[in-house]
Design an enzyme around this catalytic site. Structure first.
Site, short mmCIF file in Angstrom:
data_model
loop_
_atom_site.label_atom_id
_atom_site.label_comp_id
_atom_site.label_asym_id
_atom_site.label_seq_id
_atom_site.Cartn_x
_atom_site.Cartn_y
_atom_site.Cartn_z
N GLU A 61 0.08 -3.96 4.53
CA GLU A 61 0.45 -4.38 5.69
C GLU A 61 -0.49 -3.76 6.89
O GLU A 61 -0.83 -4.57 7.88
CB GLU A 61 1.75 -4.28 5.93
CG GLU A 61 2.38 -2.81 6.48
CD GLU A 61 2.43 -1.81 5.33
OE1 GLU A 61 1.79 -2.04 4.29
OE2 GLU A 61 2.74 -0.87 5.86
N CYS A 92 4.80 1.26 -1.03
CA CYS A 92 4.76 2.81 -1.06
C CYS A 92 6.17 3.50 -1.82
O CYS A 92 6.30 3.40 -2.76
CB CYS A 92 4.53 3.34 0.63
SG CYS A 92 3.96 5.15 0.28
N HIS A 108 -0.68 1.05 1.58
CA HIS A 108 0.28 0.18 2.58
C HIS A 108 -0.60 -1.01 2.88
O HIS A 108 -1.62 -1.01 3.88
CB HIS A 108 0.49 0.98 4.02
CG HIS A 108 1.45 1.76 3.71
ND1 HIS A 108 2.77 1.50 4.11
CD2 HIS A 108 1.60 3.22 3.42
CE1 HIS A 108 3.65 2.32 3.85
NE2 HIS A 108 3.06 3.60 3.48
#
Ligand code: MN
Length: 230
Positions: free
Chosen positions: A207, A101, A205
């Site tokens: 994760e 990001c 994102h």
């Protein structure tokens, strides 16, 4: 113990506290790496095998030679200066880097590129990039460019869906960078570097998504870090 992955934390200007979302820590751990935090300092510790430039707020537009638009958001100068220097130093040593990001935008600016300070006023995009949905949930599609790092690690898959929490995007590409994926509005959703062994930036994102596809992204990064360690 696996390769040591340095994660840059976010910084809260008001409370003077560093912060990092636990998803980054788990994603590195689950991928076989050993996560540690990197605080502003002058050099990269010799034991670091990979670096994650994490998500966060906006980058000071003066750092890419632009005056701030009123739509630009909160900036953290201390973090900006540290991450830009860190990214350049890591590139010099060919340390694997994953930019997430804001981290992808830092990577682009470190290599001389620019970003849109605000998608809604600087582009014609009418796609929703600031989703109002749970963090792990994918809300828009991306199309993957062939013969890129992303295409290789997703076995030439052409299209997938990702989450989206940004109001900025890569504009002019930095030196040596290449587009790996775009959203339907043509905005850059992932970049890689054509010369270094593993330099990948993603606008979403991974994760937070915790899907097999996104886990592959982390395991490829950890694998590259293991290679660097040796
Ligand atoms: Mn997006």
């Amino acid at each position: 113990m696996g390769p040591i992955i340095g994660i840059t934390p976010d910084y809260d200007n008001i409370s003077n506290r560093y912060k990092v979302h636990e998803d980054y820590v788990s994603a590195v751990k689950d991928g076989g790496g050993y996560p540690i935090l990197l605080f502003p300092q002058l050099s990269i510790p010799a034991f670091i095998d990979g670096i994650i430039l994490s998500g966060g707020g906006d980058i000071d537009p003066l750092l890419f030679d632009e005056e701030p638009l009123k739509e630009s958001g909160e900036i953290t100068p201390q973090r900006d200066h540290f991450e830009l220097a860190l990214c350049k130093a890591a590139l010099e040593k060919n340390i694997p880097i994953l930019g997430i990001c804001r981290g992808m935008q830092v990577m682009n600016i470190a290599l001389g590129g620019t970003i849109y300070q605000d998608i809604s006023v600087q582009t014609n995009s009418s796609l929703k990039h600031n989703q109002q949905a749970p963090r792990p949930y994918a809300t828009h599609s991306i199309w993957i460019e062939q013969s890129t790092l992303l295409a290789a690690l997703w076995r030439n898959k052409e299209k997938t869906t990702v989450n989206s929490f940004h109001h900025q995007a890569v504009a002019q590409l930095g030196k040596g960078l290449r587009v790996c994926a775009r959203s339907q509005d043509g905005l850059v959703e992932a970049i890689d570097h054509t010369e270094y062994s593993f330099v990948l930036g993603v606008q979403w994102h991974p994760e937070a998504m915790k899907t097999e596809e996104q886990k592959l992204l982390f395991s490829a990064f950890i694998k590259a870090a293991t290679g660097y360690q040796k």
